[in-house]
Design a protein around this motif. Structure first.
Motif, PDB file in Angstrom:
ATOM      1  N   TYR A   1       0.810  -1.307  -0.094  1.00  0.00           N
ATOM      2  CA  TYR A   1      -0.003   0.014   0.140  1.00  0.00           C
ATOM      3  C   TYR A   1       0.937   1.160   0.020  1.00  0.00           C
ATOM      4  O   TYR A   1       1.834   1.268   0.900  1.00  0.00           O
ATOM      5  CB  TYR A   1      -1.033   0.224   1.200  1.00  0.00           C
ATOM      6  N   GLY A   2       0.561   2.246  -0.996  1.00  0.00           N
ATOM      7  CA  GLY A   2       1.376   3.298  -0.879  1.00  0.00           C
ATOM      8  C   GLY A   2       1.243   3.963  -2.195  1.00  0.00           C
ATOM      9  O   GLY A   2       0.324   3.842  -3.070  1.00  0.00           O
ATOM     10  N   GLN A   3       2.431   4.748  -3.035  1.00  0.00           N
ATOM     11  CA  GLN A   3       2.468   5.501  -3.992  1.00  0.00           C
ATOM     12  C   GLN A   3       2.861   4.492  -5.085  1.00  0.00           C
ATOM     13  O   GLN A   3       2.912   4.940  -6.092  1.00  0.00           O
ATOM     14  CB  GLN A   3       3.302   6.573  -3.938  1.00  0.00           C
ATOM     15  N   GLY A   4       3.423   3.284  -5.083  1.00  0.00           N
ATOM     16  CA  GLY A   4       3.835   2.521  -5.950  1.00  0.00           C
ATOM     17  C   GLY A   4       5.166   2.868  -6.267  1.00  0.00           C
ATOM     18  O   GLY A   4       5.513   2.363  -7.341  1.00  0.00           O
ATOM     19  N   THR A   5       6.096   3.582  -5.608  1.00  0.00           N
ATOM     20  CA  THR A   5       7.573   4.020  -5.913  1.00  0.00           C
ATOM     21  C   THR A   5       8.304   3.323  -5.105  1.00  0.00           C
ATOM     22  O   THR A   5       8.821   4.061  -4.040  1.00  0.00           O
ATOM     23  CB  THR A   5       7.856   5.330  -5.966  1.00  0.00           C
ATOM     24  N   TRP A   6       8.702   2.082  -4.992  1.00  0.00           N
ATOM     25  CA  TRP A   6       9.498   1.601  -4.337  1.00  0.00           C
ATOM     26  C   TRP A   6      10.696   0.990  -5.019  1.00  0.00           C
ATOM     27  O   TRP A   6      10.901   0.286  -6.130  1.00  0.00           O
ATOM     28  CB  TRP A   6       9.043   0.225  -3.679  1.00  0.00           C
ATOM     29  N   PRO A   7      12.117   1.186  -4.608  1.00  0.00           N
ATOM     30  CA  PRO A   7      13.126   1.093  -5.376  1.00  0.00           C
ATOM     31  C   PRO A   7      13.434  -0.696  -5.540  1.00  0.00           C
ATOM     32  O   PRO A   7      13.114  -1.250  -4.721  1.00  0.00           O
ATOM     33  CB  PRO A   7      14.555   1.740  -4.567  1.00  0.00           C
TER      34      PRO A   7
ATOM     35  N   ARG B   1      -7.359   2.664  -8.575  1.00  0.00           N
ATOM     36  CA  ARG B   1      -7.943   3.849  -7.990  1.00  0.00           C
ATOM     37  C   ARG B   1      -8.575   3.618  -6.725  1.00  0.00           C
ATOM     38  O   ARG B   1      -9.419   2.547  -6.649  1.00  0.00           O
ATOM     39  CB  ARG B   1      -8.878   4.788  -8.743  1.00  0.00           C
ATOM     40  N   GLU B   2      -8.140   4.503  -5.472  1.00  0.00           N
ATOM     41  CA  GLU B   2      -8.751   3.767  -4.359  1.00  0.00           C
ATOM     42  C   GLU B   2      -9.810   4.943  -3.706  1.00  0.00           C
ATOM     43  O   GLU B   2      -9.724   6.321  -4.227  1.00  0.00           O
ATOM     44  CB  GLU B   2      -7.657   3.567  -3.179  1.00  0.00           C
ATOM     45  N   GLU B   3     -10.865   4.468  -3.038  1.00  0.00           N
ATOM     46  CA  GLU B   3     -11.626   5.520  -2.270  1.00  0.00           C
ATOM     47  C   GLU B   3     -12.100   4.792  -1.154  1.00  0.00           C
ATOM     48  O   GLU B   3     -12.128   3.783  -0.697  1.00  0.00           O
ATOM     49  CB  GLU B   3     -12.844   5.774  -3.362  1.00  0.00           C
ATOM     50  N   MET B   4     -12.226   5.906  -0.145  1.00  0.00           N
ATOM     51  CA  MET B   4     -12.458   5.501   1.314  1.00  0.00           C
ATOM     52  C   MET B   4     -13.856   5.897   1.545  1.00  0.00           C
ATOM     53  O   MET B   4     -14.419   7.014   1.159  1.00  0.00           O
ATOM     54  CB  MET B   4     -11.171   6.280   2.232  1.00  0.00           C
ATOM     55  N   LEU B   5     -14.524   5.096   2.479  1.00  0.00           N
ATOM     56  CA  LEU B   5     -15.846   5.437   2.774  1.00  0.00           C
ATOM     57  C   LEU B   5     -16.390   4.767   4.183  1.00  0.00           C
ATOM     58  O   LEU B   5     -15.761   3.542   4.366  1.00  0.00           O
ATOM     59  CB  LEU B   5     -16.936   5.000   1.592  1.00  0.00           C
ATOM     60  N   PRO B   6     -17.575   5.238   4.699  1.00  0.00           N
ATOM     61  CA  PRO B   6     -17.670   4.948   6.142  1.00  0.00           C
ATOM     62  C   PRO B   6     -18.368   3.375   5.989  1.00  0.00           C
ATOM     63  O   PRO B   6     -19.469   3.262   5.291  1.00  0.00           O
ATOM     64  CB  PRO B   6     -18.355   5.769   6.924  1.00  0.00           C
TER      65      PRO B   6
ATOM     66  N   ALA C   1     -21.810  -2.947   6.005  1.00  0.00           N
ATOM     67  CA  ALA C   1     -22.426  -2.444   5.011  1.00  0.00           C
ATOM     68  C   ALA C   1     -22.054  -1.063   4.772  1.00  0.00           C
ATOM     69  O   ALA C   1     -21.416  -0.233   5.693  1.00  0.00           O
ATOM     70  CB  ALA C   1     -23.908  -2.381   5.325  1.00  0.00           C
ATOM     71  N   VAL C   2     -22.175  -0.294   3.636  1.00  0.00           N
ATOM     72  CA  VAL C   2     -21.716   1.071   3.433  1.00  0.00           C
ATOM     73  C   VAL C   2     -22.849   1.893   4.313  1.00  0.00           C
ATOM     74  O   VAL C   2     -24.014   1.941   3.902  1.00  0.00           O
ATOM     75  CB  VAL C   2     -21.715   1.454   2.098  1.00  0.00           C
ATOM     76  N   ALA C   3     -22.283   2.822   5.130  1.00  0.00           N
ATOM     77  CA  ALA C   3     -23.101   3.609   5.861  1.00  0.00           C
ATOM     78  C   ALA C   3     -23.427   4.706   4.966  1.00  0.00           C
ATOM     79  O   ALA C   3     -24.927   4.981   5.269  1.00  0.00           O
ATOM     80  CB  ALA C   3     -22.372   4.033   7.319  1.00  0.00           C
ATOM     81  N   LEU C   4     -22.760   5.222   4.523  1.00  0.00           N
ATOM     82  CA  LEU C   4     -22.998   6.498   3.576  1.00  0.00           C
ATOM     83  C   LEU C   4     -22.338   6.406   2.214  1.00  0.00           C
ATOM     84  O   LEU C   4     -20.890   6.432   2.224  1.00  0.00           O
ATOM     85  CB  LEU C   4     -22.698   7.875   4.020  1.00  0.00           C
ATOM     86  N   GLU C   5     -23.066   6.502   1.179  1.00  0.00           N
ATOM     87  CA  GLU C   5     -22.350   6.486  -0.256  1.00  0.00           C
ATOM     88  C   GLU C   5     -21.676   7.763  -0.481  1.00  0.00           C
ATOM     89  O   GLU C   5     -22.000   8.552  -1.426  1.00  0.00           O
ATOM     90  CB  GLU C   5     -23.232   6.120  -1.140  1.00  0.00           C
ATOM     91  N   LEU C   6     -20.585   8.268   0.129  1.00  0.00           N
ATOM     92  CA  LEU C   6     -19.826   9.335   0.202  1.00  0.00           C
ATOM     93  C   LEU C   6     -18.488   9.055   0.171  1.00  0.00           C
ATOM     94  O   LEU C   6     -17.759   9.434   1.087  1.00  0.00           O
ATOM     95  CB  LEU C   6     -20.354  10.402   1.198  1.00  0.00           C
ATOM     96  N   PRO C   7     -17.907   8.505  -0.659  1.00  0.00           N
ATOM     97  CA  PRO C   7     -16.635   8.218  -0.872  1.00  0.00           C
ATOM     98  C   PRO C   7     -15.838   9.408  -1.035  1.00  0.00           C
ATOM     99  O   PRO C   7     -15.934  10.542  -1.489  1.00  0.00           O
ATOM    100  CB  PRO C   7     -16.273   7.257  -1.976  1.00  0.00           C
ATOM    101  N   VAL C   8     -14.305   9.257  -0.628  1.00  0.00           N
ATOM    102  CA  VAL C   8     -13.417  10.189  -0.773  1.00  0.00           C
ATOM    103  C   VAL C   8     -12.288   9.570  -1.413  1.00  0.00           C
ATOM    104  O   VAL C   8     -11.745   8.463  -1.036  1.00  0.00           O
ATOM    105  CB  VAL C   8     -12.892  11.006   0.778  1.00  0.00           C
ATOM    106  N   ASN C   9     -11.651  10.196  -2.416  1.00  0.00           N
ATOM    107  CA  ASN C   9     -10.486   9.389  -3.171  1.00  0.00           C
ATOM    108  C   ASN C   9      -9.273   9.560  -2.405  1.00  0.00           C
ATOM    109  O   ASN C   9      -9.130  10.662  -1.554  1.00  0.00           O
ATOM    110  CB  ASN C   9     -10.558   9.906  -4.541  1.00  0.00           C
ATOM    111  N   THR C  10      -8.295   8.849  -2.458  1.00  0.00           N
ATOM    112  CA  THR C  10      -7.133   8.925  -2.106  1.00  0.00           C
ATOM    113  C   THR C  10      -5.913   8.629  -3.053  1.00  0.00           C
ATOM    114  O   THR C  10      -6.518   7.666  -3.960  1.00  0.00           O
ATOM    115  CB  THR C  10      -6.843   7.914  -0.875  1.00  0.00           C
ATOM    116  N   ASP C  11      -4.987   9.444  -3.135  1.00  0.00           N
ATOM    117  CA  ASP C  11      -3.834   9.026  -3.980  1.00  0.00           C
ATOM    118  C   ASP C  11      -2.947   7.814  -3.741  1.00  0.00           C
ATOM    119  O   ASP C  11      -1.875   7.597  -4.482  1.00  0.00           O
ATOM    120  CB  ASP C  11      -2.960  10.156  -4.438  1.00  0.00           C
TER     121      ASP C  11
END
Length: 294
Positions: free
Chosen positions: A146-152, A161-166, A249-259
């Motif tokens: 998990y991260g930015q994908g840039t590991w030597p 793409r990832e999104e976080m939701l309650p 279950a998804v409590a609220l369908e209000l996702p927030v994107n994360t990079d």
């Protein structure tokens, strides 16, 4: 005795005791008869007891040798079985995939049956990693990080793409229709992620709501999801980690994107084993650019 004798001495005794011949033992172990005799003699000196009675043209075991041989053979058997269980047969060692427990349980486990059905010849070994320092280019054929994908030194494939939701227990989710309904509930925090409850509350325009909720901080997402499923609070998590769960279950369908995101990774410093390449290619084939199974 605080230190076991060298393994080569033990092997020499076991083979000679089983065949009652230093010559046969030497042939079995690929050394000379004199080497077997010397190793047995060193072993006897270490133990302080004779293991063989040496006759002019034959060998026989002393009472001590007879008593010890079954225990030694049992130890070799258990060592062989343990080695085979962990590493597989020679030339057929399982490929090792290392990732976090939450990814193993919630994302990988539902997909493994399809892979194993298509490739029953590939043996897998799953290893858990919790902290970033648990990961590394050595000791695993593949990893899910998990991260930015840039590991030597690592080649990577994004899971999308990832999104976080309650999320919470289904019965509790039925009573939540808007962010304001979170007031009075426990917000389950998992440390170590760029997007957490403060970011989500800011995104939905209710940053002050945190003061009306009770926090519970955990060091793994596994624990936050377990507590949420038990009705002990509301967890903020990645959508992909709950898509197969029936106790959340998804409590609220209000996702927030994360990079930040999940990545399949493998070391670039050596040629991957054929079995590991099969699993890598299978993952690449079954995950589209958005991380959705095809």
């Amino acid at each position: 005795m605080s230190v076991l004798p060298p393994l080569t001495w033990l092997q020499a005794f076991e083979s000679a005791a089983r065949t009652l011949s230093f010559t046969a033992a030497g042939q079995e172990l690929g050394v000379t008869q004199a080497a077997i005799s010397q190793r047995v003699r060193l072993l006897e000196d270490r133990l302080g007891q004779r293991l063989f009675v040496r006759h002019p043209r034959s060998l026989s075991l002393t009472p001590a040798g007879q008593s010890w041989l079954p225990s030694l053979q049992d130890g070799f058997t258990r060592l062989t079985e343990g080695t085979r269980e962990v590493f597989g047969e020679a030339g057929d060692a399982p490929i090792t995939l290392r990732t976090t427990p939450v990814m193993q349980q919630n994302w990988l486990a539902p997909r493994l049956p399809a892979f194993r059905q298509q490739h029953p010849e590939v043996a897998l070994r799953l290893v858990s990693a919790i902290w970033p320092d648990d990961f590394g280019p050595e000791g695993a054929d593949l990893e899910i990080r998990y991260g930015q994908g840039t590991w030597p030194g690592m080649e990577t494939i994004s899971l999308g793409r990832e999104e976080m939701l309650p999320v919470c227990a289904p019965a509790l989710a039925e009573r939540i229709t808007g962010p304001e309904d979170l007031a009075g509930h426990t917000l389950l925090h998992a440390v170590g992620f760029a997007v957490g409850w403060p970011t989500w509350l800011d995104a939905v325009g209710m940053p002050a709501l945190a003061s009306r909720c009770m926090p519970l901080i955990c060091d793994t997402q596994t624990m936050t999801l377990t507590l949420a499923a038990m009705g002990e609070g509301i967890a903020l998590t990645h959508r992909r980690l709950v898509e197969y769960r029936r106790d959340l279950a998804v409590a609220l369908e209000l996702p927030v994107n994360t990079d930040e995101g999940f990545w399949v990774a493998r070391p670039t410093r050596h040629q991957p084993r054929p079995e590991a390449a099969i699993f890598w290619d299978w993952l690449a084939e079954h995950l589209g650019p958005t991380g959705v199974d095809q």
